[in-house]
Design a protein around this motif. Structure first.
Motif, mmCIF file in Angstrom:
data_model
loop_
_atom_site.group_PDB
_atom_site.id
_atom_site.type_symbol
_atom_site.label_atom_id
_atom_site.label_comp_id
_atom_site.label_asym_id
_atom_site.label_seq_id
_atom_site.Cartn_x
_atom_site.Cartn_y
_atom_site.Cartn_z
ATOM 1 N N ASN A 175 0.793 -1.226 0.000
ATOM 2 C CA ASN A 175 0.000 0.000 0.000
ATOM 3 C C ASN A 175 0.825 1.274 0.000
ATOM 4 O O ASN A 175 0.261 2.361 -0.128
ATOM 5 N N LYS A 177 2.626 4.330 -1.235
ATOM 6 C CA LYS A 177 2.352 5.006 -2.505
ATOM 7 C C LYS A 177 3.547 5.728 -3.112
ATOM 8 O O LYS A 177 3.518 6.073 -4.292
ATOM 9 N N HIS A 178 4.584 5.954 -2.349
ATOM 10 C CA HIS A 178 5.631 6.870 -2.803
ATOM 11 C C HIS A 178 6.817 6.179 -3.456
ATOM 12 O O HIS A 178 7.700 6.836 -3.994
#
Length: 206
Positions: A175, A177-178
Motif C-alpha cells: 500500500n 504510494k511513494h
C-alpha cells in the motif's frame, strides 16, 4: 543492489552514555543533545506521530539531529507524562513513548540492540528483539491509513517477528504510494525508510 546493502541512512553516529538503572532498562539507546543518526530519527518520528514535532517553516522535523527543537518537544512530552523534564531520552522516556498504554519499564526484558552505531537491521520472520518491537509499534501506529485491515494488535507488540507482523509488513509494502516496495514481508533499508517517512519525505537520506 539488494535492499539490505542499499542504505538510505547516514553513517550512524549515536552515542550511548554509561549505563545506569534507568538507562539500562530501555531496549533503545540513551539519547542526549548532540546525538545524531537513525535512533534520533526514530525518536523524532514518534514525536511527530504523537503531535509534538511538526513541519516548521517548511522544514521536515525528522532530520536525525537531536538539537534544541527536538529537546524542547521531548521536554513537553515528559511534562505531559509526569516524567523528569530534562530533555534527555533514557529508559523511562523511551518506555512512555513506545508503550503509551503501559506503566514505564514493564517490558524491560526486551533484548537491547548491542551496538549503538549499527544501522537498523534486516528483519524477517523469526527475528526477535528491540528492533522488532520498534517495527511493530510503527506498524500499529500507521493503522488504518497506511495499513488497511492490519492484522497487528496491541497484544502483538511483543518483540517477536511472527506471522501477523509479516502480514502487516506485506500490507504496508503493497500500500505504500511513494515508491515501489517488494511485498516480501521482510524489512530492509527501503522498507525501514518508508516506515520512517510514510508520506514520502526523506530529508538527508542516502
Amino acid at each position: 543492489m539488494s535492499e539490505s546493502n542499499q542504505s538510505i541512512y547516514e553513517t550512524a553516529q549515536e552515542a550511548v552514555s554509561p549505563p545506569t538503572a534507568s538507562k539500562a532498562a530501555s531496549p533503545l539507546p540513551f539519547l542526549i543533545k548532540g546525538n545524531q543518526g537513525s535512533f534520533v530519527r526514530l525518536l523524532q518520528r514518534f514525536l511527530v506521530i504523537y503531535g509534538y514535532l511538526k513541519v516548521h517553516q517548511g522544514r521536515e522535523p525528522v532530520d536525525g539531529d537531536f538539537g534544541d527543537r527536538t529537546i524542547a518537544e521531548v521536554k513537553k512530552f515528559q511534562a505531559d507524562h509526569s516524567l523528569g523534564r530534562d530533555g534527555e531520552v533514557g529508559g523511562l522516556t523511551w518506555s512512555a513513548i513506545a508503550f503509551p498504554a503501559d506503566e514505564p519499564n514493564v517490558r524491560g526484558a526486551l533484548s537491547p540492540i548491542g551496538n549503538s552505531s549499527m544501522a537498523l537491521p534486516l528483519l524477517q520472520l523469526g527475528d526477535r528483539g528491540a528492533a522488532v518491537f520498534v517495527l511493530q509499534r510503527l506498524l500499529l501506529l500507521y493503522t488504518p491509513k497506511h495499513i488497511p485491515n492490519n492484522p497487528m494488535t496491541e497484544v502483538g507488540v511483543d518483540g517477536v517477528f511472527g506471522s501477523n507482523t509479516k502480514a502487516a509488513v506485506t500490507l504496508f509494502q503493497k500500500n505504500y504510494k511513494h515508491a515501489q516496495l517488494m511485498p516480501d514481508g521482510q524489512v530492509g533499508n527501503y522498507t525501514w525508510g518508508a516506515l520512517f517517512y510514510p508520506e514520502g519525505q526523506r530529508t538527508g537520506a542516502k
